[in-house]
Write an enzyme that holds these catalytic residues in place. Structure first.
Site, PDB file in Angstrom:
ATOM      1  N   SER A 150       0.831  -1.200   0.000  1.00  0.00           N
ATOM      2  CA  SER A 150       0.000   0.000   0.000  1.00  0.00           C
ATOM      3  C   SER A 150       0.866   1.251   0.000  1.00  0.00           C
ATOM      4  O   SER A 150       1.676   1.450  -0.895  1.00  0.00           O
ATOM      5  CB  SER A 150      -0.956  -0.044   1.194  1.00  0.00           C
ATOM      6  OG  SER A 150      -1.889   1.014   1.119  1.00  0.00           O
ATOM      7  N   ASP A 302      -2.736   6.198  -3.844  1.00  0.00           N
ATOM      8  CA  ASP A 302      -1.558   5.541  -3.283  1.00  0.00           C
ATOM      9  C   ASP A 302      -1.029   4.481  -4.258  1.00  0.00           C
ATOM     10  O   ASP A 302      -1.638   4.254  -5.313  1.00  0.00           O
ATOM     11  CB  ASP A 302      -1.866   4.967  -1.900  1.00  0.00           C
ATOM     12  CG  ASP A 302      -2.836   3.798  -1.938  1.00  0.00           C
ATOM     13  OD1 ASP A 302      -3.498   3.597  -2.972  1.00  0.00           O
ATOM     14  OD2 ASP A 302      -2.941   3.071  -0.932  1.00  0.00           O
ATOM     15  N   ASP A 304      -1.011   1.236  -4.685  1.00  0.00           N
ATOM     16  CA  ASP A 304      -1.840   0.153  -5.218  1.00  0.00           C
ATOM     17  C   ASP A 304      -3.243   0.622  -5.584  1.00  0.00           C
ATOM     18  O   ASP A 304      -4.112  -0.180  -5.892  1.00  0.00           O
ATOM     19  CB  ASP A 304      -1.886  -1.040  -4.264  1.00  0.00           C
ATOM     20  CG  ASP A 304      -2.613  -0.754  -2.970  1.00  0.00           C
ATOM     21  OD1 ASP A 304      -2.530   0.385  -2.472  1.00  0.00           O
ATOM     22  OD2 ASP A 304      -3.259  -1.685  -2.431  1.00  0.00           O
ATOM     23  N   ASP A 306      -5.865   1.972  -3.999  1.00  0.00           N
ATOM     24  CA  ASP A 306      -7.116   1.781  -3.263  1.00  0.00           C
ATOM     25  C   ASP A 306      -7.477   3.023  -2.435  1.00  0.00           C
ATOM     26  O   ASP A 306      -8.640   3.270  -2.175  1.00  0.00           O
ATOM     27  CB  ASP A 306      -7.098   0.503  -2.410  1.00  0.00           C
ATOM     28  CG  ASP A 306      -5.952   0.431  -1.422  1.00  0.00           C
ATOM     29  OD1 ASP A 306      -5.153   1.385  -1.327  1.00  0.00           O
ATOM     30  OD2 ASP A 306      -5.850  -0.601  -0.721  1.00  0.00           O
TER      31      ASP A 306
END
Length: 576
Positions: A150, A302, A304, A306
């Site tokens: 993340s 961010d 990734d 999400d």
């Protein structure tokens, strides 16, 4: 009782056996000779599953992300899948982000699955995490994996596990899988791939996912309104560059300015200290670009893709970063309004949030006559609500940590669809002679002005983990009786599942899963939640205060009063 040093030596020596490759053994020997502190940090415990799966620093050892810790997890998961689905052809989907080693780690995980006769759908290149959740369901897979840490620093990587419904692991599967992993020896990992069981996926899934995002995230915004919205977007060197610009374009948003210096995926995140849209500094370049091009809205995601950070223009036409609660409130209210206008609210719908997010979500739900379900931190719990309450329609929901989920076609926070939704809100507000920010203030006038702030205290390493543990013990065993001069009226302890009225002494059982969280409620309506992070070496303090707001003209003064109140709470609790 075996002491810490003996246990450590046992762990280290186990990794110096032939079950581990020569590079790993050589690296460990170097640590023994030259860096005993790093050796201890690398082996003193096993990496654990937290709210967002397993994350850690990359390197050798049981407390690091590497070939063997990922292999052992995947072997244990493979064994569990065969136990749960004994007569089925088991399928798994795998995605990965821009981090160092993510692509090779993803292939390693695919190899182990295939070696265990599990068919794999592996994305050919980096993709957003929400697309994995979508693809898993779309391809009827039994589980899914994303290799990502993340928004953690560059030295981290991680392993998120998703189940059949597209949501992340929840009880009892998580504990059962952990037990299966713990029973394994590293020598039992099957690394030899069966390449015929590995299928590479990409553009075809992108197509279906983008169409679904547009279907769920766009709502009758005129072409003129879309053309008139000036958008600035940054992927912060992450995966969202693969989908968000194309999704916006297909949805009719052509006035999009991309931060060029940050559009190329890069695991070093060279232009930011932290690739986390929760941090204002992460959006500095995007805000600077917005000033140059007179942007109406700034969006950053961010690594990734999400989490979503949103900045809009305030009453003084200055760009301001919204916090996660504010963005969530606006998106939820907009969805509720759309559902109401379309006559889709029948009394069997719900929105969702978390115990550390703004209490104002309850007020929104009441205003539209829908239910607001509150769960623990992490979207896996919202995904579980959708599964557990299949007789209800899920409209949308989120949490304070910059995550939002639109409908149930994805079962995790989804910055792709949320980006489109934020642009819809901004475009329609501007077309009506208002703005995103003014619409937020109108919500405060209608439902009460709630203001939140997150304080994170970082404590690294073994010593830091012990400090965080002791802080929670102190606040639990010696509870505060007043905060900033206001009497504590209720203390919720999610570890013991007890909510105690501090005035009458009466206790009630908390009917959600146990978690190491404490929440104080005071007489003046303040709420302070304490929670050690499940994925970072931090303890977090979530502060919420509120008052009434009578007009837009009173906003600035009232906002300052609430700011001062939060400052006073921080000082009183000695958090600064």
């Amino acid at each position: 009782m075996i002491d810490m040093e003996t246990k450590l030596l046992e762990r280290v020596n186990a990794w110096l056996t032939p079950a581990f490759d020569e590079d790993t053994q050589s690296h460990i020997k170097n640590l023994i000779a030259s860096n005993p502190q790093e050796l201890q940090e690398s082996f003193y415990k096993d990496l654990e599953f937290g709210t967002g799966g397993m994350r850690g620093i990359m390197g050798v050892g049981t407390n690091r992300i590497n070939k063997y810790t990922l292999g052992k997890n995947t072997q244990g998961l493979s064994n569990y899948l065969h136990q749960q689905f004994p007569n089925e052809k088991i399928k798994a989907a795998i995605a990965f982000d821009c981090r160092h080693n993510s692509k090779s780690f993803a292939k390693l995980v695919a190899d182990v699955f295939s070696a265990n006769n599990i068919e794999v759908y592996l994305f050919e290149d980096l993709r957003p995490t929400p697309e994995l959740s979508f693809a898993l369901k779309h391809l009827n897979c039994h589980c899914g994996i994303v290799l990502t840490a993340s928004h953690n620093p560059p030295e981290y990587n991680g392993y998120k596990v998703y189940w059949q419904d597209g949501g992340q692991l929840v009880p009892p599967q998580d504990e059962e899988i952990i037990q299966e992993i713990d029973r394994l020896e590293y020598s039992e990992i099957k690394f030899e791939a069966k390449e015929n069981l590995i299928n590479y996926i990409g553009a075809a899934i992108d197509e279906v996912f983008i169409n679904a995002a547009i279907k769920n995230g766009s709502f009758n915004t005129s072409k003129e309104a879309k053309d008139n919205l000036n958008i600035v977007f940054t992927s912060l060197h992450g995966t969202s560059i693969t989908l968000i610009p194309e999704t916006l374009k297909r949805a009719g948003y052509n006035n999009v300015h991309i931060v060029k210096e940050q559009e190329v995926p890069n695991g070093d995140f060279p232009t930011v200290e932290s690739p986390n849209p929760e941090e204002p500094a992460a959006l500095k370049m995007a805000l600077e670009l917005a000033q140059k091009v007179d942007g109406d809205i700034v969006i950053g995601t961010d690594p990734d893709s999400d989490r979503i950070g949103v900045a809009v223009r305030d009453l003084n036409n200055e760009l301001i970063l919204l916090n996660g609660n504010q963005a969530m409130l606006m998106m939820t209210n907009f969805l509720l309004q759309q559902w109401q206008d379309q006559g889709k609210i029948k009394g069997k719908e719900f929105i969702a949030s978390t115990i550390v997010s703004t209490p104002m979500m309850n007020d929104l739900a009441a205003a539209f006559n829908v239910e607001c379900k509150i769960g623990l931190t992490g979207f896996k719990w919202i995904a579980k609500m959708i599964k557990d309450f299949s007789d209800l329609d899920f409209i949308g929901g989120g949490e304070e940590s910059f995550g939002f989920m639109v409908g149930d076609f994805v079962r995790d926070k989804d910055a792709v669809t949320a980006t489109l939704l934020a642009c819809e809100i901004a475009a329609q507000a501007k077309a009506e002679g208002s703005s995103f920010y003014e619409a937020l203030i109108q919500l405060y006038i209608k439902h009460g002005f709630y203001k939140e702030r997150l304080i994170s205290v970082t404590k690294k390493g073994i010593e830091g983990a012990n400090e965080i543990k002791q802080m929670m013990i102190n606040f639990r065993e010696n509870p505060l009786t007043a905060i900033n001069g206001s009497k504590v009226v209720m203390l919720e302890d999610y570890q013991t599942s007890v909510a105690k009225n501090m005035i009458s002494g009466e206790e009630e059982i908390i009917e959600i899963p146990k978690s190491n969280v404490l929440i104080y409620y005071t007489e003046d309506g303040s709420k302070i939640a304490l929670r050690p992070s499940g994925t970072e070496p931090k303890i977090k303090f979530y502060i919420s205060v509120n008052t009434s707001l009578n007009s837009v003209s009173a906003f600035t003064k009232t906002d300052a009063i609430l700011e001062e109140k939060i400052d006073a709470i921080i000082k009183d609790m000695k958090l600064n």
